[in-house]
Design a protein around this motif. Structure first.
Motif, PDB file in Angstrom:
ATOM      1  N   PRO A  10     -29.945  -2.314 129.691  1.00 14.48           N
ATOM      2  CA  PRO A  10     -31.511  -2.573 129.958  1.00 14.48           C
ATOM      3  C   PRO A  10     -32.304  -1.356 129.824  1.00 14.48           C
ATOM      4  O   PRO A  10     -33.513  -1.447 129.369  1.00 14.48           O
ATOM      5  N   LYS A  11     -31.784  -0.260 130.330  1.00 12.56           N
ATOM      6  CA  LYS A  11     -32.612   0.975 130.650  1.00 12.56           C
ATOM      7  C   LYS A  11     -32.611   1.481 129.032  1.00 12.56           C
ATOM      8  O   LYS A  11     -34.003   1.817 129.010  1.00 12.56           O
ATOM      9  N   LEU A  12     -31.693   1.368 128.419  1.00 11.07           N
ATOM     10  CA  LEU A  12     -32.045   1.794 126.940  1.00 11.07           C
ATOM     11  C   LEU A  12     -33.104   1.028 126.185  1.00 11.07           C
ATOM     12  O   LEU A  12     -33.982   1.750 125.239  1.00 11.07           O
ATOM     13  N   ALA A  13     -32.869  -0.185 126.160  1.00 10.19           N
ATOM     14  CA  ALA A  13     -33.841  -1.175 125.785  1.00 10.19           C
ATOM     15  C   ALA A  13     -35.280  -0.866 126.170  1.00 10.19           C
ATOM     16  O   ALA A  13     -36.209  -0.991 125.347  1.00 10.19           O
ATOM     17  N   ILE A  14     -35.552  -0.639 127.455  1.00 10.82           N
ATOM     18  CA  ILE A  14     -37.000  -0.348 127.826  1.00 10.82           C
ATOM     19  C   ILE A  14     -37.376   0.908 127.298  1.00 10.82           C
ATOM     20  O   ILE A  14     -38.532   1.139 127.065  1.00 10.82           O
ATOM     21  N   ALA A  15     -36.671   1.836 127.353  1.00 10.90           N
ATOM     22  CA  ALA A  15     -37.099   3.287 127.074  1.00 10.90           C
ATOM     23  C   ALA A  15     -37.329   3.096 125.490  1.00 10.90           C
ATOM     24  O   ALA A  15     -38.267   3.675 125.017  1.00 10.90           O
ATOM     25  N   TYR A  16     -36.301   2.482 124.629  1.00  7.90           N
ATOM     26  CA  TYR A  16     -36.614   2.195 123.366  1.00  7.90           C
ATOM     27  C   TYR A  16     -37.845   1.726 122.776  1.00  7.90           C
ATOM     28  O   TYR A  16     -38.782   1.930 121.952  1.00  7.90           O
ATOM     29  N   GLY A  17     -38.172   0.477 123.868  1.00  7.74           N
ATOM     30  CA  GLY A  17     -39.227  -0.178 123.396  1.00  7.74           C
ATOM     31  C   GLY A  17     -40.772   0.684 123.765  1.00  7.74           C
ATOM     32  O   GLY A  17     -41.693   0.346 123.279  1.00  7.74           O
ATOM     33  N   MET A  18     -40.260   1.425 124.780  1.00  9.06           N
ATOM     34  CA  MET A  18     -41.823   2.453 125.007  1.00  9.06           C
ATOM     35  C   MET A  18     -42.129   3.265 123.983  1.00  9.06           C
ATOM     36  O   MET A  18     -43.214   3.611 123.636  1.00  9.06           O
ATOM     37  N   GLY A  19     -41.065   3.552 123.009  1.00  7.91           N
ATOM     38  CA  GLY A  19     -41.550   4.187 121.581  1.00  7.91           C
ATOM     39  C   GLY A  19     -42.401   3.508 121.017  1.00  7.91           C
ATOM     40  O   GLY A  19     -43.325   4.014 120.211  1.00  7.91           O
ATOM     41  N   GLU A  20     -42.206   2.185 120.777  1.00 10.09           N
ATOM     42  CA  GLU A  20     -43.220   1.431 119.902  1.00 10.09           C
ATOM     43  C   GLU A  20     -44.517   1.380 120.380  1.00 10.09           C
ATOM     44  O   GLU A  20     -45.503   1.346 119.794  1.00 10.09           O
ATOM     45  N   VAL A  21     -44.437   1.379 122.154  1.00  6.01           N
ATOM     46  CA  VAL A  21     -45.844   1.378 122.635  1.00  6.01           C
ATOM     47  C   VAL A  21     -46.504   2.531 122.372  1.00  6.01           C
ATOM     48  O   VAL A  21     -47.777   2.605 122.034  1.00  6.01           O
ATOM     49  N   CYS A 139     -28.478   5.667 118.457  1.00  4.47           N
ATOM     50  CA  CYS A 139     -28.299   5.272 120.092  1.00  4.47           C
ATOM     51  C   CYS A 139     -27.259   3.888 120.184  1.00  4.47           C
ATOM     52  O   CYS A 139     -26.860   3.555 121.453  1.00  4.47           O
ATOM     53  N   ALA A 140     -27.014   3.404 119.374  1.00  3.01           N
ATOM     54  CA  ALA A 140     -25.982   2.060 119.345  1.00  3.01           C
ATOM     55  C   ALA A 140     -25.372   2.026 117.952  1.00  3.01           C
ATOM     56  O   ALA A 140     -25.797   2.484 117.028  1.00  3.01           O
ATOM     57  N   ILE A 141     -24.151   1.361 117.884  1.00  2.00           N
ATOM     58  CA  ILE A 141     -23.161   1.332 116.820  1.00  2.00           C
ATOM     59  C   ILE A 141     -23.213  -0.187 116.603  1.00  2.00           C
ATOM     60  O   ILE A 141     -22.804  -0.526 115.293  1.00  2.00           O
ATOM     61  N   ASP A 142     -23.278  -1.238 117.396  1.00  2.00           N
ATOM     62  CA  ASP A 142     -23.126  -2.638 117.102  1.00  2.00           C
ATOM     63  C   ASP A 142     -24.258  -3.225 116.284  1.00  2.00           C
ATOM     64  O   ASP A 142     -25.494  -2.859 116.805  1.00  2.00           O
ATOM     65  N   SER A 143     -24.069  -4.057 115.548  1.00  2.00           N
ATOM     66  CA  SER A 143     -25.253  -4.546 114.555  1.00  2.00           C
ATOM     67  C   SER A 143     -26.169  -5.359 115.452  1.00  2.00           C
ATOM     68  O   SER A 143     -27.178  -5.229 115.466  1.00  2.00           O
ATOM     69  N   GLN A 144     -25.647  -6.280 116.599  1.00  2.00           N
ATOM     70  CA  GLN A 144     -26.341  -7.002 117.238  1.00  2.00           C
ATOM     71  C   GLN A 144     -26.966  -6.364 118.474  1.00  2.00           C
ATOM     72  O   GLN A 144     -28.041  -6.466 118.840  1.00  2.00           O
ATOM     73  N   VAL A 145     -26.432  -5.256 118.894  1.00  2.00           N
ATOM     74  CA  VAL A 145     -27.158  -4.649 119.929  1.00  2.00           C
ATOM     75  C   VAL A 145     -28.333  -3.496 119.283  1.00  2.00           C
ATOM     76  O   VAL A 145     -29.639  -3.459 119.782  1.00  2.00           O
ATOM     77  N   ARG A 146     -28.280  -3.241 117.967  1.00  2.00           N
ATOM     78  CA  ARG A 146     -29.231  -2.543 117.090  1.00  2.00           C
ATOM     79  C   ARG A 146     -30.459  -3.565 117.018  1.00  2.00           C
ATOM     80  O   ARG A 146     -31.709  -3.288 117.020  1.00  2.00           O
ATOM     81  N   MET A 147     -29.990  -4.673 116.850  1.00  2.00           N
ATOM     82  CA  MET A 147     -30.994  -5.915 116.767  1.00  2.00           C
ATOM     83  C   MET A 147     -31.848  -6.126 117.754  1.00  2.00           C
ATOM     84  O   MET A 147     -32.901  -6.548 117.990  1.00  2.00           O
ATOM     85  N   ASN A 148     -30.873  -6.162 118.988  1.00  2.00           N
ATOM     86  CA  ASN A 148     -31.661  -6.292 120.235  1.00  2.00           C
ATOM     87  C   ASN A 148     -32.542  -5.033 120.563  1.00  2.00           C
ATOM     88  O   ASN A 148     -33.752  -5.238 121.306  1.00  2.00           O
ATOM     89  N   LEU A 149     -32.237  -3.903 120.209  1.00  2.00           N
ATOM     90  CA  LEU A 149     -33.113  -2.732 120.362  1.00  2.00           C
ATOM     91  C   LEU A 149     -34.302  -3.103 119.342  1.00  2.00           C
ATOM     92  O   LEU A 149     -35.568  -2.558 119.750  1.00  2.00           O
ATOM     93  N   ALA A 150     -34.090  -3.696 118.354  1.00  2.00           N
ATOM     94  CA  ALA A 150     -35.307  -3.943 117.390  1.00  2.00           C
ATOM     95  C   ALA A 150     -36.419  -4.781 118.094  1.00  2.00           C
ATOM     96  O   ALA A 150     -37.563  -4.825 117.904  1.00  2.00           O
TER      97      ALA A 150
END
Length: 459
Positions: A10-21, A139-150
């Motif tokens: 969750p911490k990574l997802a939030i931080a990554y989402g901030m980049g799009e902000v 930041c991630a290697i799994d396809s679904q995790v990368r999709m979650n970051l997207a």
């Protein structure tokens, strides 16, 4: 060993989402208000705006992949991509402000200065956005995790979009101290957004560690440093990435073109500046809801399948708006909600690019996160340029006159440009997806091969 048990932090997802902000705080004003600012405030002609957009995008054709190649060749203690999230945002803030500044000059000098400011903004934005998009792939290697970051990227875009849709025009009017937006309103609003943008990018940079960079770039083939021309030649061999980029360009022209001209419809057909915030907020709230369904939709229908579904539904929404030109606000908001819901498809593109990078590594033996991200960035900016250049020309062709009451014929033309043309382009954007063959099973197979050092030529 395959990282099949990787979970989304969750911490990574939030931080990554901030980049799009951060990206949206910069590009929102450019995308939605720059054409209007140029025509109604700066006083540029349609031909001058088209020239500015054309020259800027010709430069982007070189600048974007060049920046991607530079990022791919970067090696620092902070990683390959994170340094650019620390250094580029302050420069971007300066150029954002300059772009929405009215200088006391006239004639060709005014056009040249607007061009310089716009190109400067594009270059600084490129450094930020390419580094940000490429960061997802280390930041991630799994396809679904990368999709979650997207997905986190899409949610970040929607949340800030809701805020900006609700606040941008009211802020512009407030600082204009008038019922009509003026130069001072645009200028001060851009300063506020730019000052907020810089620390947002820094939060993303500090929160997103390049955890898998060493693992993904450990092979002998990947240690070879390709030059700019070599990188472009290699990336053009990745047929799956090219399909994603083509679909993205057409989709971005469809959505961006409509969004950039929607203000003209609301102002001159609906006839109320304040309705802009209502319509844009409705669309961004819908997009946020749509983004929340992306993990479910991509798992259920695959990335390709869900993207096709969203595009078809969006085109239906455009058709309904076209056959029923409306001043009825509930109908306008209802159709806008459907279109906004489908705008979440843009987040799927980033997940498809990640899979295409894996495919390129497997097929060609080269990982080019930066160049791959630059292709998508260039595609989006190419779409913005086409829309900016063609949009004002189309408005002129249908009889639009700045700061005047529009004729019935002009209103009909605006409706066609805002709804019918995006409908046609939206249908075309579906075509490349039929040639995209990276199913979840294929991506898993590719990842398994790469984990043991196996490539396409070893089969």
């Amino acid at each position: 060993m395959s990282i099949s048990k990787e979970k989304t932090s969750p911490k990574l997802a939030i931080a990554y989402g901030m980049g799009e902000v951060g990206c949206q705080l910069s590009w929102y004003m450019i995308n939605n208000y720059l054409t209007l600012f140029y025509t109604d405030v700066v006083g540029l002609s349609a031909s001058a705006i088209s020239l500015i957009m054309l020259i800027a995008r010709v430069w982007d054709a070189v600048n974007d992949p060049m920046m991607g190649n530079i990022a791919d060749r970067t090696n620092t203690r902070w990683g390959k991509f994170r340094p650019y999230l620390f250094m580029a945002p302050p420069v971007l803030a300066v150029f954002n402000i300059l772009t929405f500044t009215v200088f006391p000059i006239q004639g060709a000098a005014k056009v040249v200065l607007c061009l310089v400011c716009y190109i400067g903004t594009g270059m600084a934005y490129t450094a930020c956005s390419i580094a940000y998009q490429a960061l997802q792939n280390v930041c991630a290697i799994d396809s679904q995790v990368r999709m979650n970051l997207a997905t986190a990227c899409g949610i970040g875009s929607s949340v800030i979009g809701i805020i900006l849709s609700a606040c941008a025009m009211p802020m512009i009017l407030f600082f204009s101290e008038d019922k009509v937006a003026n130069a001072h309103g645009y200028f001060v609003t851009t300063i506020v957004f730019s000052l907020v943008m810089v620390p947002i990018f820094w939060i993303c940079g500090f929160g997103c560690k390049e955890t898998y960079a060493d693992q993904l770039h450990h092979t002998g083939e990947n240690k070879e440093k390709l030059g700019f021309v070599g990188s472009i030649k290699e990336i053009m061999k990745n047929d799956q990435l090219l399909m994603v980029v083509l679909a993205t360009v057409l989709g971005a022209i469809c959505v961006t073109g409509r969004m950039s001209l929607l203000t003209y419809y609301i102002i001159y057909v609906v006839g109320d500046y304040t309705v802009i915030a209502t319509v844009f907020t409705t669309m961004t709230i819908a997009q946020l809801i749509g983004n929340m369904f992306i993990p479910w939709g991509t798992k259920t229908f695959t990335k390709k399948g869900y993207m096709i579904i969203l595009n078809v539904v969006m085109c239906i929404g455009f058709f309904l708006m076209f056959i029923n030109p409306t001043k009825n606000l509930p109908y306008l908001l209802g159709v806008s909600f459907v279109c906004g819901l489908c705008n979440s498809a843009s987040a799927i593109c980033y997940g498809m690019v990640s899979d295409s990078i894996e495919y390129g590594d497997w097929k060609l033996g080269k990982r080019q996160e930066g160049v791959a991200a630059s292709m998508l960035s260039f595609g989006v900016k190419l779409a913005t340029a086409i829309c900016g250049a063609a949009g004002v020309m189309l408005l002129s062709a249908v009889g639009y006159v700045p700061n005047a009451d529009q004729t019935d014929a002009a209103k009909m033309g605006i409706n066609a440009v805002v709804n019918l043309l995006p409908l046609v382009i939206g249908i075309l954007s579906i075509v490349p997806l039929f040639f995209y063959k990276l199913t979840p099973e294929k991506v898993e197979e590719i990842r398994a091969d790469l984990d043991i050092g196996k490539h396409a030529w070893d089969r």
